[in-house]
Motif scaffolding. Structure first.
Motif, PDB file in Angstrom:
ATOM      1  N   GLN A 124      -9.888   0.746  11.402  1.00 44.83           N
ATOM      2  CA  GLN A 124      -9.676  -0.640  11.078  1.00 44.83           C
ATOM      3  C   GLN A 124      -8.242  -0.851  10.626  1.00 44.83           C
ATOM      4  O   GLN A 124      -7.543   0.104  10.304  1.00 44.83           O
ATOM      5  N   VAL A 125      -7.845  -2.107  10.600  1.00 46.79           N
ATOM      6  CA  VAL A 125      -6.481  -2.439  10.214  1.00 46.79           C
ATOM      7  C   VAL A 125      -6.270  -2.146   8.729  1.00 46.79           C
ATOM      8  O   VAL A 125      -7.104  -2.487   7.896  1.00 46.79           O
ATOM      9  N   GLN A 126      -5.169  -1.486   8.445  1.00 48.74           N
ATOM     10  CA  GLN A 126      -4.786  -1.253   7.049  1.00 48.74           C
ATOM     11  C   GLN A 126      -3.316  -1.558   6.874  1.00 48.74           C
ATOM     12  O   GLN A 126      -2.489  -1.168   7.707  1.00 48.74           O
ATOM     13  N   LEU A 127      -3.012  -2.258   5.805  1.00 45.77           N
ATOM     14  CA  LEU A 127      -1.647  -2.527   5.387  1.00 45.77           C
ATOM     15  C   LEU A 127      -1.537  -2.085   3.934  1.00 45.77           C
ATOM     16  O   LEU A 127      -2.252  -2.609   3.082  1.00 45.77           O
ATOM     17  N   VAL A 128      -0.669  -1.128   3.680  1.00 46.89           N
ATOM     18  CA  VAL A 128      -0.560  -0.571   2.340  1.00 46.89           C
ATOM     19  C   VAL A 128       0.879  -0.700   1.855  1.00 46.89           C
ATOM     20  O   VAL A 128       1.782  -0.024   2.361  1.00 46.89           O
ATOM     21  N   GLU A 129       1.050  -1.557   0.866  1.00 51.00           N
ATOM     22  CA  GLU A 129       2.381  -1.767   0.297  1.00 51.00           C
ATOM     23  C   GLU A 129       2.680  -0.712  -0.777  1.00 51.00           C
ATOM     24  O   GLU A 129       1.770  -0.231  -1.452  1.00 51.00           O
ATOM     25  N   SER A 130       3.953  -0.416  -0.922  1.00 50.10           N
ATOM     26  CA  SER A 130       4.409   0.496  -1.969  1.00 50.10           C
ATOM     27  C   SER A 130       5.852   0.165  -2.309  1.00 50.10           C
ATOM     28  O   SER A 130       6.496  -0.630  -1.615  1.00 50.10           O
ATOM     29  N   GLY A 131       6.334   0.772  -3.373  1.00 53.02           N
ATOM     30  CA  GLY A 131       7.736   0.601  -3.749  1.00 53.02           C
ATOM     31  C   GLY A 131       7.980  -0.359  -4.884  1.00 53.02           C
ATOM     32  O   GLY A 131       9.120  -0.511  -5.333  1.00 53.02           O
ATOM     33  N   GLY A 132       6.937  -1.024  -5.339  1.00 51.45           N
ATOM     34  CA  GLY A 132       7.112  -1.914  -6.470  1.00 51.45           C
ATOM     35  C   GLY A 132       7.338  -1.136  -7.758  1.00 51.45           C
ATOM     36  O   GLY A 132       7.243   0.090  -7.790  1.00 51.45           O
ATOM     37  N   GLY A 133       7.645  -1.869  -8.805  1.00 52.42           N
ATOM     38  CA  GLY A 133       7.872  -1.233 -10.093  1.00 52.42           C
ATOM     39  C   GLY A 133       8.645  -2.137 -11.013  1.00 52.42           C
ATOM     40  O   GLY A 133       8.803  -3.333 -10.747  1.00 52.42           O
ATOM     41  N   LEU A 134       9.136  -1.548 -12.092  1.00 56.20           N
ATOM     42  CA  LEU A 134       9.915  -2.283 -13.075  1.00 56.20           C
ATOM     43  C   LEU A 134      11.404  -2.111 -12.779  1.00 56.20           C
ATOM     44  O   LEU A 134      11.881  -0.975 -12.606  1.00 56.20           O
ATOM     45  N   VAL A 135      12.112  -3.210 -12.735  1.00 55.47           N
ATOM     46  CA  VAL A 135      13.551  -3.177 -12.483  1.00 55.47           C
ATOM     47  C   VAL A 135      14.227  -4.196 -13.389  1.00 55.47           C
ATOM     48  O   VAL A 135      13.628  -5.223 -13.726  1.00 55.47           O
ATOM     49  N   GLN A 136      15.431  -3.909 -13.791  1.00 57.23           N
ATOM     50  CA  GLN A 136      16.184  -4.841 -14.636  1.00 57.23           C
ATOM     51  C   GLN A 136      16.723  -5.999 -13.792  1.00 57.23           C
ATOM     52  O   GLN A 136      16.941  -5.837 -12.586  1.00 57.23           O
ATOM     53  N   PRO A 137      16.935  -7.135 -14.413  1.00 60.65           N
ATOM     54  CA  PRO A 137      17.578  -8.240 -13.682  1.00 60.65           C
ATOM     55  C   PRO A 137      18.879  -7.775 -13.048  1.00 60.65           C
ATOM     56  O   PRO A 137      19.673  -7.056 -13.674  1.00 60.65           O
ATOM     57  N   GLY A 138      19.055  -8.169 -11.801  1.00 62.42           N
ATOM     58  CA  GLY A 138      20.218  -7.726 -11.057  1.00 62.42           C
ATOM     59  C   GLY A 138      20.008  -6.429 -10.306  1.00 62.42           C
ATOM     60  O   GLY A 138      20.871  -6.019  -9.515  1.00 62.42           O
ATOM     61  N   GLY A 139      18.895  -5.792 -10.523  1.00 60.78           N
ATOM     62  CA  GLY A 139      18.603  -4.522  -9.883  1.00 60.78           C
ATOM     63  C   GLY A 139      18.035  -4.676  -8.481  1.00 60.78           C
ATOM     64  O   GLY A 139      17.895  -5.785  -7.962  1.00 60.78           O
ATOM     65  N   SER A 140      17.695  -3.532  -7.898  1.00 63.14           N
ATOM     66  CA  SER A 140      17.216  -3.500  -6.519  1.00 63.14           C
ATOM     67  C   SER A 140      15.924  -2.698  -6.410  1.00 63.14           C
ATOM     68  O   SER A 140      15.685  -1.775  -7.193  1.00 63.14           O
ATOM     69  N   LEU A 141      15.143  -3.081  -5.430  1.00 62.87           N
ATOM     70  CA  LEU A 141      13.947  -2.331  -5.053  1.00 62.87           C
ATOM     71  C   LEU A 141      13.794  -2.403  -3.540  1.00 62.87           C
ATOM     72  O   LEU A 141      14.227  -3.386  -2.912  1.00 62.87           O
ATOM     73  N   ARG A 142      13.164  -1.392  -2.992  1.00 65.36           N
ATOM     74  CA  ARG A 142      12.836  -1.402  -1.572  1.00 65.36           C
ATOM     75  C   ARG A 142      11.329  -1.266  -1.431  1.00 65.36           C
ATOM     76  O   ARG A 142      10.758  -0.237  -1.809  1.00 65.36           O
ATOM     77  N   LEU A 143      10.713  -2.290  -0.896  1.00 66.65           N
ATOM     78  CA  LEU A 143       9.280  -2.261  -0.656  1.00 66.65           C
ATOM     79  C   LEU A 143       9.000  -1.745   0.747  1.00 66.65           C
ATOM     80  O   LEU A 143       9.777  -1.972   1.674  1.00 66.65           O
TER      81      LEU A 143
END
Length: 121
Positions: free
Chosen positions: A1-20
């Motif tokens: 079956q179809v699965q979509l699994v997100e990752s890469g979130g978390g805590l970051v300071q204002p002005g920071g970066s994340l890659r999901l």
């Protein structure tokens, strides 16, 4: 079956970066538009960005234009969202969705469960 699994979130300071990341399975990933949405506590679902099946065309909400970059690796069946210069008000649960643009969310065939992004000092 179809699965979509997100990752890469978390805590970051204002002005920071994340890659999901959004790992897709159960369908031919390279054939579908993919989108990112977000929902902050107490607020409605907001479209963030979308990308066509081949990755050659992208669209961004005005609020993230110039700071976020959507991309995909069809060989790895993975969708990405690079988020730079994050703002506290962008703290939300971020979802990926299959088969839709951010303007056509009612047509999204499948949704992931989301990954939490917290922007705080």
């Amino acid at each position: 079956q179809v699965q979509l699994v997100e990752s890469g979130g978390g805590l970051v300071q204002p002005g920071g970066s994340l890659r999901l990341s959004c790992a897709a399975s159960g369908f031919t990933f390279s054939r579908y538009y993919m989108s990112w949405f977000r929902q902050a506590p107490g607020k409605g679902l907001e479209g963030v960005s979308d990308i066509n099946s081949g990755g050659s065309s992208t669209y961004y909400a005005d609020s993230v234009k110039g700071r976020f970059t959507i991309s995909r690796d069809n060989a790895k069946n993975t969708l990405y969202l690079q988020m730079n210069s994050l703002k506290p008000e962008e703290a939300a649960l971020y979802y990926c969705a299959r088969g839709c643009t951010i303007a056509t969310r009612l047509r999204c065939a499948d949704w992931g469960r989301g990954t939490q992004v917290t922007v705080a000092s």
